[in-house]
Design a protein around this motif. Structure first.
Motif, PDB file in Angstrom:
ATOM      1  N   SER A  72      -6.824  -1.942   1.708  1.00  0.00           N
ATOM      2  CA  SER A  72      -7.007  -0.884   0.733  1.00  0.00           C
ATOM      3  C   SER A  72      -8.492  -0.519   0.714  1.00  0.00           C
ATOM      4  O   SER A  72      -9.299  -1.221   0.137  1.00  0.00           O
ATOM      5  CB  SER A  72      -6.553  -1.370  -0.650  1.00  0.00           C
ATOM      6  OG  SER A  72      -7.223  -0.626  -1.635  1.00  0.00           O
ATOM      7  N   GLU A  73      -8.822   0.596   1.349  1.00  0.00           N
ATOM      8  CA  GLU A  73     -10.226   1.007   1.481  1.00  0.00           C
ATOM      9  C   GLU A  73     -10.930   1.090   0.130  1.00  0.00           C
ATOM     10  O   GLU A  73     -12.034   0.596  -0.047  1.00  0.00           O
ATOM     11  CB  GLU A  73     -10.286   2.386   2.147  1.00  0.00           C
ATOM     12  CG  GLU A  73      -9.789   2.396   3.570  1.00  0.00           C
ATOM     13  CD  GLU A  73     -10.917   2.122   4.548  1.00  0.00           C
ATOM     14  OE1 GLU A  73     -11.972   2.752   4.393  1.00  0.00           O
ATOM     15  OE2 GLU A  73     -10.744   1.270   5.434  1.00  0.00           O
ATOM     16  N   SER A  74     -10.245   1.672  -0.845  1.00  0.00           N
ATOM     17  CA  SER A  74     -10.944   1.967  -2.092  1.00  0.00           C
ATOM     18  C   SER A  74     -11.313   0.697  -2.839  1.00  0.00           C
ATOM     19  O   SER A  74     -12.382   0.637  -3.454  1.00  0.00           O
ATOM     20  CB  SER A  74     -10.106   2.884  -2.978  1.00  0.00           C
ATOM     21  OG  SER A  74      -8.772   2.854  -2.593  1.00  0.00           O
ATOM     22  N   THR A 100      -3.809  -0.975  -4.330  1.00  0.00           N
ATOM     23  CA  THR A 100      -5.146  -0.708  -4.866  1.00  0.00           C
ATOM     24  C   THR A 100      -5.251  -1.059  -6.344  1.00  0.00           C
ATOM     25  O   THR A 100      -6.158  -1.786  -6.738  1.00  0.00           O
ATOM     26  CB  THR A 100      -5.532   0.752  -4.593  1.00  0.00           C
ATOM     27  OG1 THR A 100      -5.346   0.992  -3.209  1.00  0.00           O
ATOM     28  CG2 THR A 100      -6.951   1.014  -4.993  1.00  0.00           C
ATOM     29  N   TYR A 103     -19.968  -0.976  -3.846  1.00  0.00           N
ATOM     30  CA  TYR A 103     -20.934  -0.240  -4.659  1.00  0.00           C
ATOM     31  C   TYR A 103     -21.283  -0.974  -5.938  1.00  0.00           C
ATOM     32  O   TYR A 103     -22.426  -0.977  -6.381  1.00  0.00           O
ATOM     33  CB  TYR A 103     -20.456   1.198  -4.908  1.00  0.00           C
ATOM     34  CG  TYR A 103     -20.727   2.025  -3.685  1.00  0.00           C
ATOM     35  CD1 TYR A 103     -22.010   2.526  -3.434  1.00  0.00           C
ATOM     36  CD2 TYR A 103     -19.744   2.251  -2.729  1.00  0.00           C
ATOM     37  CE1 TYR A 103     -22.300   3.231  -2.284  1.00  0.00           C
ATOM     38  CE2 TYR A 103     -20.017   2.957  -1.576  1.00  0.00           C
ATOM     39  CZ  TYR A 103     -21.297   3.442  -1.356  1.00  0.00           C
ATOM     40  OH  TYR A 103     -21.593   4.128  -0.214  1.00  0.00           O
ATOM     41  N   ASN A 144       0.831  -1.194   0.000  1.00  0.00           N
ATOM     42  CA  ASN A 144       0.000   0.000   0.000  1.00  0.00           C
ATOM     43  C   ASN A 144       0.869   1.249   0.000  1.00  0.00           C
ATOM     44  O   ASN A 144       0.579   2.228  -0.680  1.00  0.00           O
ATOM     45  CB  ASN A 144      -0.915  -0.025   1.227  1.00  0.00           C
ATOM     46  CG  ASN A 144      -2.208   0.698   0.960  1.00  0.00           C
ATOM     47  OD1 ASN A 144      -2.445   1.139  -0.168  1.00  0.00           O
ATOM     48  ND2 ASN A 144      -3.032   0.825   1.977  1.00  0.00           N
ATOM     49  N   LEU A 152     -14.436  -0.515  -1.389  1.00  0.00           N
ATOM     50  CA  LEU A 152     -15.577   0.339  -1.740  1.00  0.00           C
ATOM     51  C   LEU A 152     -16.071   0.020  -3.146  1.00  0.00           C
ATOM     52  O   LEU A 152     -17.279  -0.011  -3.397  1.00  0.00           O
ATOM     53  CB  LEU A 152     -15.181   1.813  -1.648  1.00  0.00           C
ATOM     54  CG  LEU A 152     -15.315   2.413  -0.256  1.00  0.00           C
ATOM     55  CD1 LEU A 152     -15.007   3.896  -0.308  1.00  0.00           C
ATOM     56  CD2 LEU A 152     -16.714   2.172   0.290  1.00  0.00           C
ATOM     57  N   VAL A 153     -15.132  -0.203  -4.063  1.00  0.00           N
ATOM     58  CA  VAL A 153     -15.527  -0.572  -5.422  1.00  0.00           C
ATOM     59  C   VAL A 153     -16.390  -1.818  -5.374  1.00  0.00           C
ATOM     60  O   VAL A 153     -17.466  -1.889  -5.980  1.00  0.00           O
ATOM     61  CB  VAL A 153     -14.282  -0.814  -6.301  1.00  0.00           C
ATOM     62  CG1 VAL A 153     -14.687  -1.421  -7.637  1.00  0.00           C
ATOM     63  CG2 VAL A 153     -13.539   0.471  -6.526  1.00  0.00           C
ATOM     64  N   ILE A 166      -7.706  -3.954  -7.703  1.00  0.00           N
ATOM     65  CA  ILE A 166      -8.809  -3.651  -8.613  1.00  0.00           C
ATOM     66  C   ILE A 166      -8.700  -4.514  -9.865  1.00  0.00           C
ATOM     67  O   ILE A 166      -9.701  -5.036 -10.369  1.00  0.00           O
ATOM     68  CB  ILE A 166      -8.848  -2.143  -8.929  1.00  0.00           C
ATOM     69  CG1 ILE A 166      -9.359  -1.435  -7.671  1.00  0.00           C
ATOM     70  CG2 ILE A 166      -9.745  -1.849 -10.121  1.00  0.00           C
ATOM     71  CD1 ILE A 166      -9.539   0.025  -7.790  1.00  0.00           C
TER      72      ILE A 166
END
Lengths: 105, 663, 480
Positions: free
Chosen positions: B313-315, B253, B322, B247, B318-319, B257
């Motif tokens: 990795s927060e993001s 991230t 959502y 990170n 979140l992906v 992803i």
């Protein structure tokens, strides 16, 4: 005073033999001639072994033994090759190596 | 680590021979495919079924041994029971093949083998008399093997290899009716879409492996990991020190992803969902196995497997949250308008996977209820969705149509199918005491507990929509009057088909009562306190249940009575209905994007470039290659003495080259 | 003394089998000649058991002139496997590929195997040379086995002339080595020779002899003609066993004599490997005859194998041995199909394979797996073998070579796919029907295919080879 040929002279002789053999392999059209030239190559190599045995490895006889074996191997090779040439001559009526080129490409 | 427990496991046959669980279907795949199929198709089905059932028994045994050694609530360590080195580049880049045993893999093993063996059994009846009966079971075995290999993988590269194998075998199964053009098209679509996503997955793996390798060469093996750990191992990737370091370098991230895109492809998340509804072209049992219980949850499994890393990795999380939530509501809305029973189920699968994914997304390293809830839902969903598909299969088998408006009144003709289907429908609608109630409730509670209120609202709403569309197909199919002649000839399915239905129905009724969090929780991978049941301040199940009951009520109101209220509603909705009915035109949008925009504005110029320059280049390369091959082949003159010259000149050339090099 | 525990037992068994077959052949009726194949197979099996029985130990005989060590054991297994497949294919040929006087064929085959097995155990120039000739001269006769056939005769003629010439050059090189060191013992030679122009000449001459055996550029030039003209069974044997024998000889020379100087001449090996694989692949593209095609494929495979000499010894020996092991099965799977197809249909052009997947799906599958493995598609064994060889080159710093090899693999995929396309995409000829296959042959195909797949997935063979050969070079330099 008699001339005693040394290592150099003997090696020259064997090299000349070798070169004649190479030349013969590349130029003789008759397969038997090619085979004879190959025998020259083998003999020059056998001679090399004898020469080196005499000049470089005196108490042992490995080189001489090797020369004997080379003669035997050369004979075996000649037997197989001659048998082959006979078979080819029967089917093609020729043993001219330049004529035998069906397989190519 | 608990020494005593280890000793208990050390003597466990199932633990030590866990490799048999994936290997048995593989052996049977070879045996059936090579020897049995040509001689007896009937025997092929029996052997295939037996092998998978043995695997199922073994995985239950393994689950029993494992959870006896590490009882409920205790820490559940990840153990590699069996492994060998497959490829080795250097000490940090080693590819092992093995079996990883932890609560997550056991969960998936049980689900996959169990559903698979029931589907095998069901198929004996369903596929009877079909062309390629033996071939079907061969593929089914191959699929089961691939899926199990994926589940037990201790490193991400093994996961990837089996991931691809799963793709291939599902391609074979979807295109099973290869004489039907639509089936061929669907299998191609599924393969291409998932393969496209897998490309990102592979790049993600390589990114992680390369960075991990460099980290290890710089700083050595991280603390707490064995010396022989490889950069591909899950143990390495999910190590908290490693993820923190990655990170800090800013690659965690993007890599996650990329991996998530792979997961989204297999799990059919929006916008990569387009292959799943089409995949219903395959035989119905295949849909039950692949597109309900196993393959489509592979993405959820992957994110769960890497959950600790995702949590760093927060993001990335979140992906997942959502995208999952969006797929959840998006697919549920479409499901309300479809008339093909299998398509409704396909969209409902999409929506349920959305649930699982957002549940993972709303969890975090400290609030881990979502993780447990997601896997709980995966577990229960596998049973009731397989049941729904198999029930639908039984119906289709007997009325020979997929359109619900040609059915109706089947309840009397097919009593067993009717009752089991109703149980599954109640379960998916979240009605107590069936399985779906418990898992869905936990998911919604997790969203609420972690303050994701938008997602919470979506979850609640979709619970209602789900109940609506499921009861819509139930009512139209089983209740009311017969709507076509086919129904008059309908009859109950044979025993081999009804037995799996009854087993699944019984399970659907009871599995909800398992105290799941005690067995599968993040605590088993993070050392820390076990998850408490994060209640959201008030009993979440009340609104969730209410939402479901409302949905059922609306469905009853619209389709239950004699009057056709549904048509009136659809007419009122007008354009909206048509848009939904056309699945939001997503396929058309793809079509438009690929054909109109891309072709006109991007492809045409590129095509020109491609044709003139790239193609020309490729052609030139090809031409050059062939040309040089042809030229070089002229060297073979066939003349013995030319060959002799080659030999002699070769010797001379070597001597000269050495000479030049030495001087 | 228990004969099975003698380290020379495998050779004795094979030689004895050769004589038994020859004598049985003399006294047997024509109708019963089909039992000669099984007799030869039993001999090979016994010899293999004996090799496995001897395996990880190292010991010597005849005053250290004959040594059995793990590397030798593995090589012997490859030769025996290659011979076993050859015997099976010859034995199962019923029509076009059926060879005349099979009894003599088997016994000559056995004697070449004995020669090959001696090559890797020899520790002095005399034994080395004699065993090499024993492994080579009978092959001339095998290549020309169909006496009346023009092509077979031509193949024999080219092979005998080229082979004799190569042997002459090799012998001259060995003579120079003998002269430079004054000894015929490999260990003494490796310790006494120093870098000199005479040594370069000797090295180049010996390289010609090696290159002839393993079909390395520019000494590969005979291979295509001989492979095409020889009976297909012999072609299979040449491409597998004879090539392995060449590798054994190369091991003896490069590790046994030039072991210390090997790292300095890495560039030469890299250059030869590049030329060999590129030439083989390029010329293979334009071939139409499947035997000739396989000849060029085999040439390119030789290019991949010698990549292994680039690395440190502890990695290069196991990876090359492993690749050879895979290569035996893979090439024999492909050749088995070629022999079978040519035997039953009489066709050996690539285009003749069209639609094979419709008429004989299982045969087409065996062929496809074999070709994919040769092309190096994961997870088949060919991929794993190439992975080890390429990673040796990469670790030795030859990154450009890995790139070249990878491009070559892609090119090779293109031409292997040509056959697969014929089998799977093209419709079969109109009168094509399902070809019959004997149980033995079907079982052989099954075993080779399984080996091709499983050797790639299960790495225990590689690990075994690796642990057994870790100490090979030190022991090579210690024995008397």
């Amino acid at each position: 005073m008699s001339f005693v040929p040394g290592l150099f002279h003997w090696l020259c002789l064997s090299t000349i033999l070798f070169s004649i053999g190479l030349y013969g392999v590349m130029t003789r059209r008759n397969a038997v001639g090619v085979l004879m030239s190959v025998e020259l190559l083998l003999n020059s190599a056998a001679m090399n072994f004898l020469i080196f045995n005499h000049f470089a490895a005196k108490p042992f006889i490995d080189g001489a033994v090797m020369a004997l074996f080379i003669i035997a191997v050369a004979a075996a090779e000649a037997v197989v090759a001659m048998a082959l040439f006979v078979a080819i001559f029967r089917s093609r009526k020729t043993v001219d190596v330049t004529q035998i080129d069906t397989l190519k490409g | 680590m608990n020494e005593l427990a280890n000793n208990a496991l050390a003597n466990s046959f199932a633990f030590n021979n866990a490799w048999l669980i994936p290997a048995l279907p593989f052996f049977s795949f070879l045996l059936v495919g090579l020897f049995i199929r040509p001689y007896s198709e009937k025997l092929a089905g029996i052997v295939a079924t037996l092998s998978v059932s043995t695997s199922a028994a073994l995985s239950l045994w393994l689950a029993f041994d494992y959870f006896s050694a590490f009882p409920a609530g205790a820490e559940h360590p990840a153990l590699v029971s069996w492994s060998f080195q497959w490829l080795r580049y250097n000490e940090y880049l080693v590819v092992n093949v093995g079996t990883l045993i932890d609560s997550l893999s056991i969960l998936l093993m049980v689900v996959v083998t169990f559903v698979s063996s029931l589907v095998h059994l069901y198929s004996i009846g369903y596929m009877k008399g079909e062309d390629g009966y033996g071939r079907y079971f061969t593929y089914l075995n191959l699929f089961t093997f691939s899926m199990l290999g994926l589940v037990v993988a201790p490193n991400i590269l093994q996961t990837y290899i089996f991931w691809e194998l799963v793709g291939v075998s599902s391609f074979l199964l979807i295109g099973f009716y290869y004489t039907k053009p639509s089936a061929v098209a669907a299998s191609k679509k599924a393969f291409i879409v998932t393969r496209f996503a897998d490309l990102f997955f592979l790049v993600g793996i390589l990114l992680i492996a390369v960075v991990g390798y460099n980290l290890m060469s710089l700083f050595g093996v991280p603390n707490g990991l064995p010396e022989n750990v490889s950069a591909f191992d899950f143990a390495f990737i999910t190590n908290s020190g490693v993820s923190t370091m990655m990170n800090n370098f800013g690659i965690l991230t993007p890599a996650l992803i990329l991996i998530f895109i792979g997961a989204a492809g297999k799990s059919a998340l929006f916008p990569l969902h387009i292959w799943l509804p089409d995949a219903m072209e395959g035989p119905t049992p295949v849909s039950a196995l692949i597109h309900a219980a196993t393959m489509v949850v592979a993405g959820v499994y992957l994110v769960a497997r890497l959950f600790v890393t995702f949590a760093a990795s927060e993001s990335a999380l979140l992906v997942a949250a959502y995208l999952g939530a969006f797929t959840c509501i998006f697919a549920a809305i479409i499901a309300c308008t479809q008339n093909d029973i299998k398509r409704v189920l396909a969209y409902s699968t999409l929506s349920q996977i959305g649930y699982m994914m957002f549940a993972l997304g709303v969890a975090s390293a400290t609030e881990t209820l979502g993780y447990t809830a997601s896997l709980f839902h995966l577990f229960t969903h596998a049973f009731f969705k397989a049941l729904l598909f198999l029930g639908a299969g039984a119906v289709i088998h007997s009325v020979h149509t997929n359109n619900i408006w040609n059915m109706g009144g089947l309840a009397k003709k097919m009593p067993i199918t009717n009752i089991t289907f109703l149980i599954a429908t109640l379960a998916i609608s979240g009605v107590w005491p069936f399985a779906g109630f418990f898992s869905k409730d936990e998911i919604i509670a997790a969203a609420f507990g972690n303050h994701h209120y938008v997602i919470f609202a979506i979850g609640l709403l979709v619970a209602g929509i789900t109940a609506f569309y499921m009861f819509r197909i139930y009512i139209v199919t089983f209740l009311g009057k017969a709507r076509s002649e086919a129904v008059d000839h309908a009859h109950e399915a044979p025993m081999t088909m009804t037995i799996p239905l009854m087993i699944l129905a019984a399970l659907t009724a009871v599995v909800g009562f398992i105290h799941f969090g005690d067995y599968v929780s993040v605590a088993s991978i993070i050392t820390g306190d076990a998850t408490g049941h994060a209640e959201g301040g008030f009993p979440i199940w009340i609104p969730a249940l209410l939402s479901g009951l409302t949905g059922i009520g609306i469905a009853w109101f619209m389709y239950g009575g004699e009057k056709d209220r549904a048509t009136a509603v659809t007419e009122k909705l007008g354009v909206i209905y048509r848009v939904i009915c056309a699945k939001f035109y997503i396929d058309e949008i793809y079509q438009f994007i690929t054909h109109k925009i891309i072709i006109r504005f991007i492809s045409t110029p590129i095509a020109w470039f491609d044709k003139r320059i790239v193609d020309g280049g490729v052609d030139l390369t090809g031409w050059l290659t062939r040309r040089s091959g042809a030229t070089l082949s002229h060297l073979q003159t066939g003349q013995t003495q030319t060959y002799a010259a080659w030999l002699i000149n070769g010797v001379i050339a070597v001597v000269v080259i050495i000479w030049l090099y030495a001087s | 003394m228990n004969i099975l525990n003698m380290i020379i037992a495998p050779e004795l068994i094979v030689a004895l089998t050769g004589f038994v077959v020859l004598i049985t052949d003399l006294f047997i009726e024509d109708k019963k000649r089909h039992i000669l194949g099984p007799i030869a197979l039993i001999g090979i099996l016994l010899a293999s058991v004996s090799v496995c029985n001897l395996l990880p130990e190292t010991s010597s005989m005849f005053g250290g002139r004959f040594v059995f060590d793990p590397v030798a054991g593995w090589f012997k297994l490859f030769f025996l496997l290659g011979a076993a497949f050859t015997v099976i294919f010859c034995w199962q040929s019923k029509a076009r590929e059926k060879l005349p006087s099979t009894g003599e064929f088997y016994s000559v085959l056995m004697f070449t195997v004995v020669g090959m097995m001696f090559i890797i155990s020899a520790r002095d120039l005399i034994t080395l040379y004699i065993s090499l000739e024993l492994a080579t001269i009978p092959l001339f006769a095998l290549a020309a086995w169909r006496k009346g056939d023009k092509l077979s005769g031509e193949a024999g003629l080219k092979y005998v002339i080229f082979g004799a010439l190569a042997s002459g050059l090799l012998l001259y090189g060995l003579g120079l080595l003998y002269g430079l060191s004054g000894s015929a013992d490999l260990l003494v030679i490796s310790q006494t020779i120093t870098d000199s122009p005479a040594l370069w000449l000797a090295g180049a001459l010996i390289l010609a002899g090696i290159g002839f055996k393993i079909t390395m550029f520019p000494f590969h030039i005979w291979a295509a003609d001989v492979y095409q003209g020889a009976p297909t069974v012999v072609t299979a044997y040449l491409s597998v066993a004879s090539k392995s024998a060449g590798m054994a000889f190369m091991f003896q020379i490069l590790f046994g004599i030039f072991g210390n100087a090997l790292s300095e001449y890495g560039w030469l090996i890299a250059a030869l490997a590049t030329a060999t694989m590129t030439l083989g692949n390029l010329v293979a593209i334009v071939q139409n005859n499947i035997k000739r095609f396989m000849a060029f494929s085999a040439i390119s495979q030789a290019g991949y194998i010698i990549l292994g000499f680039l690395g440190p010894f502890s990695e290069s020996v196991p990876s090359m041995l492993f690749y050879l092991f895979i290569y035996v099965f893979t090439n024999m799977a492909v050749f088995g199909v070629i022999i079978y197809y040519s035997d039953t249909t009489g066709k050996e052009e690539i285009d003749d394979y069209k639609g094979l997947s419709r008429t004989n799906p299982a045969i087409a599958f065996v062929m496809m797996i074999g070709l994919f493995s040769l092309a190096g598609i994961p997870p088949l064994s060919g991929f794993v073998g190439k992975f080890f060889l390429f990673s040796i080159a990469a670790k030795a710093g030859y990154h450009w070579l890995v790139a070249v090899a990878a491009i070559n693999s892609t090119v090779s995929l293109y031409y292997y796919l040509r056959i697969i396309r014929q089998m799977y995409m093209e419709p079969p000829a109109e009168n094509a029907k399902k070809l019959p296959i004997s149980k033995t042959l079907a079982l052989t195909f099954l075993l080779t295919t399984l080996a091709v797949i499983l050797l790639g997935v299960i790495p225990h063979v590689y690990e075994t080879i690796q642990t057994q050969t870790t100490n090979w070079l030190p022991t090579l330099n210690q024995l008397p």
